[in-house]
Structures are given as C-alpha cells and as structure tokens.
Design a protein around this motif. Structure first.
Motif, short mmCIF file in Angstrom:
data_model
loop_
_atom_site.label_atom_id
_atom_site.label_comp_id
_atom_site.label_asym_id
_atom_site.label_seq_id
_atom_site.Cartn_x
_atom_site.Cartn_y
_atom_site.Cartn_z
N ASP A 38 0.82 -1.22 0.00
CA ASP A 38 0.00 0.00 0.00
C ASP A 38 0.86 1.27 0.00
N ASN A 48 -1.20 4.56 2.77
CA ASN A 48 -2.52 4.01 3.10
C ASN A 48 -3.67 5.00 2.97
N TYR A 171 -10.54 0.11 4.13
CA TYR A 171 -9.73 -1.03 4.59
C TYR A 171 -10.55 -2.30 4.80
N THR A 194 -0.01 -4.93 10.69
CA THR A 194 -0.23 -3.55 10.26
C THR A 194 0.16 -2.59 11.37
N THR A 202 -7.07 2.50 9.65
CA THR A 202 -6.56 1.35 8.92
C THR A 202 -6.81 0.07 9.70
N LEU A 206 -9.43 -2.97 8.72
CA LEU A 206 -8.88 -4.32 8.51
C LEU A 206 -9.52 -5.33 9.47
N HIS A 320 2.01 -5.32 6.10
CA HIS A 320 1.28 -4.25 5.44
C HIS A 320 2.17 -3.02 5.34
N THR A 322 2.35 0.47 4.69
CA THR A 322 1.37 1.55 4.61
C THR A 322 1.96 2.85 4.07
#
Ligand SMILES: Cc1ncc(COP(=O)(O)O)c(C=O)c1O
Length: 345
Positions: A38, A48, A171, A194, A202, A206, A320, A322
C-alpha cells in the motif's frame, strides 16, 4: 451490506501488489513473508491514505466542496496525500499543522522544507500553522473553515488520518482485495501485520473486514503512538461505526483488536534501535524502503516476533506496507549515521 455501493472516486492504484519477500524470510529464518504494497497506491508517493481518500473525496464532491481541509503533523503522510487527492480531483487543499515538532522533521522557517512538507508546498496546499494546544485544534479548524466560507469556498473537513467510518471503509475493501490475491496465488496467510495508531482507520477497517470476510489471517496491530489500551479505545469504536456505515449487523469485541505496544517507544516519530535495524534489513534483503515513524516499527515487531518464536516457519505473514517513506528524507540528519556500510569494500 452496502459495501460495494458506497460512492468512491478512482484515484488510487488498486489493487496494490501482494508480493513475496523470500530474502527477508530467509534472513529471519522464520515464516513465509508477503508484503501488501500500500506504499504503491500512487497518490503523490503513495501510502494508506489514498484508499481512504477515494471514499472521502467522493463524499466531498457529493457535497459540492471546493476545498479539502485536514490537519496533522508537518510530516503527515495523510496531509500530503490529501493535498494530492484534492489536486487530482480539481479541488484546493488547506492543511493545519502543529507548529514545530523537533523529532518529526524541522519546520524551522530558515530551513528548506523537507519530506512531506516539501511535497505539500509543491502541490500548492495552503498551510495554516496552529500555535495552540493540539487538543483544541478542532476549534481552530472551524475558524479556518468559516474564513474559507466567507471567501466563497466550500470546505470539506477530513479528520486526522482520514479516520472516520467513511475512510475506514476502504480497509474493509482491502481485506476482500487481498483475499482474492491469496486465492489467485493458491495460498493462505496466518497473520496480517499492520500499524495501529490513535487515528485508527486502517486497523479498524482491517479488523472489521477480516471478521466479515472470515479471513484466514489474524490482524495484528503494532502501536505507533500510544499504548495498546488507548489505541484500542479508538480502533474498536471506529470499527463498529464503520460496520454501521456499511450496513452490517456484525460488531467487534475488544478481543478482535489485537495490538502489541512493545515497539513504538521512546515515542511517536522517534525511531528506536529495532526500527532502524528493521529499515536496514528490509532495504538490504528486498530493496524495500520502510519509514522511521510507522512501518519501520511495525517491521521491528514482526522481526522480534520471529526471534522470540511467536511466529514460526509454518506461519505465512502479510506485512502491510502503509507508506510513509518521505519521512526518511525529513529525518535524514537523525538517522543517516545509523546504518552499516556497504557489503563490498
Ligand atoms: C505510513 C503510515 N502508516 C500507518 C498510519 C496509521 O494509519 P491510520 O491513521 O489509519 O491509523 C499512518 C498514519 O498517518 C501512516 O502515515
């Protein structure tokens, strides 16, 4: 559930790649690691916020806004991507910044702007320096918005981090996107690492997405600015507000928000040894650039979880990414001397 019918503009590069990191896995001698990129969302160096801004800009345009307004630290990735989203959508941008944050990129007027702040200037964002107590910034934002209205503009105010139910919806989608990629690769994953912050959008999206989609992976948040309890106290209600926004009856409980707060000290924005080591390892094994505020610390959590046996070689971990790499340049003075020399003489 009305997830697919919520308006969004098409300004991010999606789906972002889900790519293997075999050299990093080998270096750690632990689980198979994949990177959800991302950082490659495409909006003025990615990150993100681009996903969230697809929904926020759609809402702004529906309200006939002429200006996107938001607030953050001078090195805010969110503010930089908001400025880019505004420009790409034919809007202006106003950014409210705390005056000076010595650990998070100098804003000394005698020095050239660095990192995100430089990019905000290039994109022509109007910057308002807020001198008061940061907790009172909402009143200041109201005043700036009122002044804009007096000038005939129609400001749309985006909360810090783009973290409300509209933004966090993105997300939820990212989970479905990634599950499709896992299926396409005939693979599964056991964990998704993350960054978890006290803006929270975020992690909230998620965690909700993982529950709704019955994802095979556990979402693990690594705190970047506050302890787990404080972070969860933002993420959990936001996840449930997002559930309401997208029209599902599913609700999350405290146990659905997993946060490890062992890796962010001494404080938000100041990289610790583990963070710098993680930045170096990712760069030298995969050519992958992490940042010193968010992803470096989250990767240090992942690395430590491998070293301490919380993650084993039978796990498959999605890391992840971001974004946030512009902060590397803003912090160059503080971090450049921390890395070892080249492998070759
Ligand atoms: C690079 C990066 N990662 C993670 C985060 C945290 O995301 P959120 O605000 O959705 O909690 C941010 C927030 O600014 C960020 O810039």
């Amino acid at each position: 559930m009305r997830l697919t019918s919520i308006p969004r503009v098409d300004i991010a590069h999606l789906p972002t790649p889900l790519e293997p990191a075999p050299n990093l896995s080998a270096e750690l001698g632990g689980p198979e690691i994949w990177i959800k990129r991302d950082d490659l969302t495409g909006l003025a160096l990615g990150g993100n916020k681009a996903r969230k801004l697809e929904y926020l800009v759609a809402d702004a345009l529906a309200q006939d806004a002429t200006v996107l307004m938001t607030a953050g630290a001078p090195q805010s990735n969110h503010c930089r991507q908001t400025a880019a989203a505004a420009r790409k959508s034919g809007l202006k941008a106003v950014l409210i910044f705390a005056p000076y944050s010595k650990h998070y990129g100098s804003t000394d007027p005698d020095q050239a702007p660095q990192g995100n702040l430089l990019l905000d200037n290039i994109m022509g964002a109007k910057i308002e320096w807020y001198q008061g107590d940061w907790q009172d910034r909402l009143r200041f934002m109201d005043q700036v918005a009122a002044d804009l209205r007096d000038k005939g503009e129609r400001p749309y105010v985006i909360p810090g981090g783009g973290s409300n139910a509209i933004g966090a919806t993105a997300y939820v989608n990212a989970v479905y996107e990634t599950i499709t990629q896992l299926r396409d690769n005939s693979m599964t994953a056991t964990h998704w690492y993350t960054t978890s912050s006290t803006s929270g959008g975020t992690h909230a999206g998620l965690a909700l997405g993982a529950k709704l989609a019955h994802a095979p992976f556990a979402v693990v948040g690594s705190a970047c600015d506050q302890n787990a309890e404080k972070t969860r106290s933002v993420v959990l209600p936001l996840a449930n507000a997002t559930a309401e926004h997208i029209g599902t009856d599913v609700r999350l409980a405290e146990s659905d928000i997993v946060i490890d707060d062992s890796y962010y000290l001494p404080s938000y924005g100041i990289p610790n040894e583990g963070c710098l080591e993680a930045i170096e390892i990712a760069a030298r094994t995969e050519g992958l650039l992490l940042d010193p505020v968010y992803t470096g610390k989250t990767m240090s959590a992942l690395i430590d979880h491998v070293r301490t046996g919380k993650l084993t070689s039978s796990d498959v971990v999605i890391f992840h990414h971001t974004g946030g790499t512009p902060a590397l340049f803003a912090q160059a003075d503080g971090i450049a001397g921390s890395f070892s020399g080249p492998d070759l003489d």
